[in-house]
Design a protein around this motif. Structure first.
Motif, PDB file in Angstrom:
ATOM      1  N   PHE A 277       0.880  -0.999   0.025  1.00 43.96           N
ATOM      2  CA  PHE A 277      -0.005  -0.216   0.240  1.00 43.96           C
ATOM      3  C   PHE A 277       1.115   1.132   0.104  1.00 43.96           C
ATOM      4  N   PHE A 278       0.891   1.897  -1.131  1.00 45.44           N
ATOM      5  CA  PHE A 278       1.695   3.212  -1.314  1.00 45.44           C
ATOM      6  C   PHE A 278       0.840   4.276  -1.744  1.00 45.44           C
ATOM      7  N   GLY A 279      -0.465   4.257  -1.738  1.00 44.13           N
ATOM      8  CA  GLY A 279      -1.290   5.283  -1.924  1.00 44.13           C
ATOM      9  C   GLY A 279      -1.571   6.383  -0.912  1.00 44.13           C
ATOM     10  N   TYR A 280      -1.970   7.437  -1.259  1.00 50.06           N
ATOM     11  CA  TYR A 280      -2.229   8.733  -0.348  1.00 50.06           C
ATOM     12  C   TYR A 280      -1.153   8.902   0.636  1.00 50.06           C
ATOM     13  N   PHE A 281      -1.257   8.823   1.919  1.00 47.34           N
ATOM     14  CA  PHE A 281      -0.390   8.605   2.893  1.00 47.34           C
ATOM     15  C   PHE A 281      -0.685   7.540   3.853  1.00 47.34           C
ATOM     16  N   PRO A 282       0.229   7.007   4.583  1.00 49.81           N
ATOM     17  CA  PRO A 282       0.133   5.532   5.294  1.00 49.81           C
ATOM     18  C   PRO A 282      -1.206   6.087   6.329  1.00 49.81           C
ATOM     19  N   ALA A 283      -1.968   4.974   6.749  1.00 49.57           N
ATOM     20  CA  ALA A 283      -2.718   4.912   7.829  1.00 49.57           C
ATOM     21  C   ALA A 283      -2.371   3.975   8.935  1.00 49.57           C
ATOM     22  N   ASN A 284      -1.250   4.032   9.435  1.00 54.21           N
ATOM     23  CA  ASN A 284      -0.698   2.803  10.185  1.00 54.21           C
ATOM     24  C   ASN A 284      -1.568   2.630  11.234  1.00 54.21           C
ATOM     25  N   THR A 285      -1.540   1.205  11.798  1.00 52.01           N
ATOM     26  CA  THR A 285      -1.761   1.095  13.220  1.00 52.01           C
ATOM     27  C   THR A 285      -0.725   0.044  13.553  1.00 52.01           C
ATOM     28  N   SER A 286      -0.889  -0.537  15.114  1.00 53.49           N
ATOM     29  CA  SER A 286      -0.068  -1.465  15.464  1.00 53.49           C
ATOM     30  C   SER A 286      -0.633  -2.256  16.430  1.00 53.49           C
ATOM     31  N   GLY A 287      -0.141  -3.437  16.993  1.00 54.84           N
ATOM     32  CA  GLY A 287      -0.563  -4.116  18.211  1.00 54.84           C
ATOM     33  C   GLY A 287      -0.818  -3.447  19.264  1.00 54.84           C
ATOM     34  N   PRO A 288       0.117  -2.250  19.916  1.00 53.81           N
ATOM     35  CA  PRO A 288      -0.201  -1.737  20.947  1.00 53.81           C
ATOM     36  C   PRO A 288      -1.191  -0.526  20.725  1.00 53.81           C
ATOM     37  N   SER A 289      -1.385   0.018  19.696  1.00 55.69           N
ATOM     38  CA  SER A 289      -2.531   0.631  19.405  1.00 55.69           C
ATOM     39  C   SER A 289      -3.874  -0.055  19.368  1.00 55.69           C
TER      40      SER A 289
ATOM     41  N   PHE B  21      -0.553  -0.495  -4.570  1.00 58.27           N
ATOM     42  CA  PHE B  21      -1.422   0.292  -4.806  1.00 58.27           C
ATOM     43  C   PHE B  21      -0.678   1.887  -4.675  1.00 58.27           C
ATOM     44  N   LEU B  22      -0.863   2.474  -5.855  1.00 60.63           N
ATOM     45  CA  LEU B  22      -0.201   3.836  -5.728  1.00 60.63           C
ATOM     46  C   LEU B  22      -1.273   4.816  -6.373  1.00 60.63           C
ATOM     47  N   THR B  23      -1.103   5.906  -5.877  1.00 59.80           N
ATOM     48  CA  THR B  23      -1.929   7.298  -6.435  1.00 59.80           C
ATOM     49  C   THR B  23      -1.263   8.260  -7.361  1.00 59.80           C
ATOM     50  N   HIS B  24      -2.024   9.269  -7.786  1.00 57.65           N
ATOM     51  CA  HIS B  24      -1.280  10.121  -8.685  1.00 57.65           C
ATOM     52  C   HIS B  24      -1.687  11.770  -8.172  1.00 57.65           C
TER      53      HIS B  24
END
Length: 475
Positions: free
Chosen positions: A80-92, A435-438
């Motif tokens: 996933f390289f689209g838009y900006f990342p929307a990270n999550t993680s185990g602690p979150s 997945f990329l965006t433009h």
């Protein structure tokens, strides 16, 4: 659902999420980043009415696997390289679980003392972690709050700026004269929306020209526009500068913009929604030069700092101005703690009254990773973006369109027209592995690669590059 039921099914669902993450990391090809579904396909598989009687959780999980997951865009996917990342993680996720289990409604200190005070401390931690100005710290006149998004932060900053520009008259008289708001032509769309919601109308928004090379706001153009508006009888209320614009991560020259805002007595809001996370790394804090001029500042830990959506960190240099602009105190909210003036009621720092216990997931993330763990995550993304940029730079068929100070790379086919670049992006995304965006840079169709997933590796980047080179022959 009894506590015993919850325990049993909770374990099952935690296993489900863990298996999902493992599959993303170890077998990403089995999950296309974007699902091959058509509009209405999911709705067509769901009943038109809710069940008359409760169903077993097994039936819900079966539909989760058969209907929902196959139609999900996988934002945590290594490709996933689209838009900006929307990270999550185990602690979150675990912090969100506790927040949901507690069900705290933290609108007032009295309705959630721990929710309020933990949030205040977490925002102070972030001031130190990012090297932000000390005046944003809660020990002084400023302070921070968690908004749902940078869009809400832009709206709240607009309302506070209007309050200041009108000497408080805005609260009672509304928009009683012409106020103007400024951002660059590369500024985020949320600024236009904030101007609309605030009742100023789109005609109040001024899009300031950018340097054609850096795509950053031109201070001379801002100064000229401010002078022209004052001469025409308008009152400049707010300037929004950006650290890391959405299209290209351009960095507006805050030292010069800040000096202009100070001279003109105009509120300066700094939007660092994506790029603010980079400031956890001392070597990237040069991007925040001049932020000491800001009256307000925000960034999204839910973009690049491993904290699940929604979590926008927003600070003001003078919290009294923000509270004065937004406070409403009906009788049913009056309480002893508020009357002392010794507590923070975060309902006065945002548009809605109610608020979730968002600080818990941020607390879990900061404690689990620590400063060095978060720096390692950011540096990993920056290094992968640099690796990709080097590959582009070494191939005569491609060109880099702008600088890449963070983890976004903008590129295109060298000499190719818009149609060929669009075909390249369409074919690349169609395979499902990435997945990329433009965007458009100086009017030209440009591909964007935004690195952010903690699952992304050098092998992911190299495989993407091989596909790009092969597809370039067809474009």
């Amino acid at each position: 659902m009894t506590p015993e039921d919850f325990r049993a099914y909770g374990h099952q669902l935690v296993d489900w999420v863990a298996d999902y993450w493992r599959r993303l990391a170890e077998q990403p090809a089995t999950l296309p980043v974007q699902p091959p579904v058509k509009p209405g396909q999911v709705a067509g598989q769901l009943p038109s009415k809710p069940p008359a009687h409760g169903e077993p959780i097994e039936a819900v999980l079966a539909d989760l696997d058969q209907i929902i997951t196959p139609a999900t865009t996988h934002w945590q996917h290594p490709g996933f390289f689209g838009y900006f990342p929307a990270n999550t993680s185990g602690p979150s996720v675990l912090g969100d679980l506790i927040s949901s289990g507690l069900g705290t409604q933290g609108m007032l200190w009295s309705t959630g003392p721990a929710a309020t005070e933990l949030e205040t401390v977490m925002l102070d931690w972030l001031v130190d972690l990012l090297g932000l100005p000390a005046r944003f710290h809660s020990h002084g006149p400023g302070g921070g709050v968690i908004q749902d998004s940078a869009s809400s932060a832009a709206l709240v900053a607009t309302l506070a700026a209007l309050h200041r520009a009108s000497d408080g008259a805005w609260r009672t008289a509304g928009v009683d004269r012409r106020y103007t708001v400024y951002t660059s032509t590369e500024g985020h769309s949320s600024i236009e929306k904030a101007v609309r919601i605030a009742g100023l109308g789109e005609s109040a928004l001024r899009l300031v020209e950018v340097d054609p090379q850096t795509l950053a706001m031109r201070p001379d153009a801002l100064r000229d526009q401010l002078a022209a508006d004052r001469a025409a009888g308008a009152t400049p209320a707010l300037v929004v500068a950006t650290i890391g614009t959405t299209s290209t991560t351009a960095i507006d020259p805050l030292p010069q913009i800040g000096e202009i805002c100070t001279q003109e007595q105009v509120w300066l809001h700094v939007d660092a929604a994506y790029a603010g996370s980079a400031a956890v790394c001392p070597e990237l804090r040069w991007t925040h030069a001049g932020v000491a001029h800001a009256d307000s500042y925000c960034f999204d830990p839910h973009k690049w700092l491993l904290t699940g959506f929604d979590c926008d960190a927003f600070w003001v240099a003078d919290r009294a101005e923000l509270v004065a602009a937004l406070t409403v105190l009906p009788e049913y909210l009056r309480n002893a703690a508020t009357s002392t003036g010794a507590v923070i009621d975060y309902r006065d720092w945002q548009v809605p009254l109610g608020r979730r216990f968002r600080a818990l997931k941020l607390w879990f993330v900061l404690r689990w990773y620590g400063a060095e763990g978060l720096r390692a995550h950011i540096r990993h993304g920056v290094a992968l973006a640099a690796r990709f940029a080097d590959l582009v730079r070494a191939d005569d068929r491609f060109e880099l369109v702008t600088d890449h100070p963070f983890a976004l790379v903008c590129f295109r086919l060298r000499g190719g027209d818009d149609a060929s670049n669009e075909r390249l992006l369409t074919r690349l995304n169609a395979a499902g592995e990435v997945f990329l965006t433009h965007t458009r840079v100086n009017g030209r169709y440009t591909l964007r690669l935004a690195v952010g997933s903690p699952h992304t590796t050098e092998e992911t980047i190299d495989a993407l590059w091989r596909d790009l080179r092969r597809l370039a022959e067809l474009a």
